[in-house]
Design an enzyme around this catalytic site. Structure first.
Site, PDB file in Angstrom:
ATOM      1  CE  LYS A  82     150.280  16.073  10.671  1.00 44.04           C
ATOM      2  NZ  LYS A  82     150.433  14.367   9.923  1.00 44.04           N
ATOM      3  CE  LYS A 111     144.232   9.278   9.254  1.00 44.60           C
ATOM      4  NZ  LYS A 111     145.277   9.639  10.115  1.00 44.60           N
TER       5      LYS A 111
END
Length: 297
Positions: free
Chosen positions: A171, A239
């Site tokens: 991811k 993030k």
């Protein structure tokens, strides 16, 4: 039919849980911020008061939480998931977290007799709502086989990535590309706009040639319309890029494009754009060139 617990009803989680309910699954839900469950209750969900209560009522628990710190609280907190885990349960985390934390979760679950999959997704809000997410999964193939029907209730594809932690790694690698693509798109649009080209015509060109991308398809219209309603927020992309930067350092992989993209998203965050869609990074370029990326000032 196994009872499912779903924790985390943000932009992505609420759509995912809704699809489980529409496919006939029995679902209990919890969100750290109250007031997000009304739509799901209307679809048949049961709202409970803590991760502990959701876990105690479920055979499978799915979490979709914003960051590592929040995940730690949800799983290891006083009323957390691990306080109620029973042997034989399956825990699935679909958040974007560090691979190190994914491994910690897997080890803790195993110590309690449960199974764990790190199963983050690609596809933003429209895919979550439409049930077309793609899951990238780290963990036991046998565990994955036992929950594939549940994942396919929320998505269109499930891709095994390897051992625990590999879903989280995949991811971050994937979102590195997404972040770089977004910056490349707005940079190209800035050149076109400053050169007097209409933004809509330029996006048509992009999507007709070698620069075509899913990012341009999703974010181009938002930039043209100055519509930054959240599909995936700027602060969450930042993030993810920060997590990817830490990972790449640990792997000793040089990532100059990642670092450049991260810096530009930091600029957007400093401008107060964090809660807007990630496409709002283009506003930094608009400030620098003195005109809209749409070319229609």
């Amino acid at each position: 039919m196994k009872k499912i617990g779903f924790i985390g009803l943000g932009v992505m989680g609420i759509g995912m849980a809704a699809n489980l309910l529409r496919k006939g699954h029995q679902v209990s839900v919890y969100n750290r911020t109250p007031g997000r469950a009304s739509e799901l209750i209307g679809l048949g969900a049961t709202e409970l008061g803590s991760p502990f209560e959701v876990t105690a009522a479920s055979d499978i628990v799915i979490t979709m939480i914003s960051n590592d710190d929040a995940i730690r609280q949800v799983y290891w907190g006083e009323s957390g998931v691990f306080a109620a885990v029973r042997s034989g349960m399956t825990l699935i985390d679909s958040s974007t977290i560090s691979p190190t934390l994914a491994l910690e979760l897997a080890k803790a679950a195993e110590g309690l007799g449960a199974s764990f999959l790190d199963a983050p997704v690609t596809g933003s809000k429209p895919a979550a709502e439409g049930g077309t997410l793609v899951f990238m999964v780290g963990g036991s193939e046998a565990t994955l086989a036992g929950v594939q029907d549940i994942l396919f209730a929320m998505g269109r594809k499930v891709i095994p990535m390897g051992a625990s932690g590999s879903g989280a790694t995949a991811k971050l690698a994937h979102n590195t590309i997404v972040g770089i693509n977004a910056v490349a798109l707005v940079e190209g649009m800035a050149i076109a706009a400053k050169g007097g080209i209409d933004g809509a015509a330029f996006i048509e060109l992009v999507q007709s040639g070698g620069a075509a991308s899913r990012t341009a398809e999703l974010k181009g219209p938002k930039i043209l319309e100055d519509n930054y309603d959240v599909q995936f927020s700027l602060e969450l992309m930042l993030k993810d890029l920060r997590l990817s930067s830490v990972l790449s350092d640990s792997l000793k992989v040089p990532t100059p494009m990642l670092e450049a993209a991260k810096s530009l998203f930091q600029v957007g965050d400093a401008m107060g754009l964090g809660a807007l869609d990630m496409a709002s990074v283009g506003k930094a370029y608009e400030q620098w060139i003195g005109r809209k990326l749409s070319g229609r000032d």
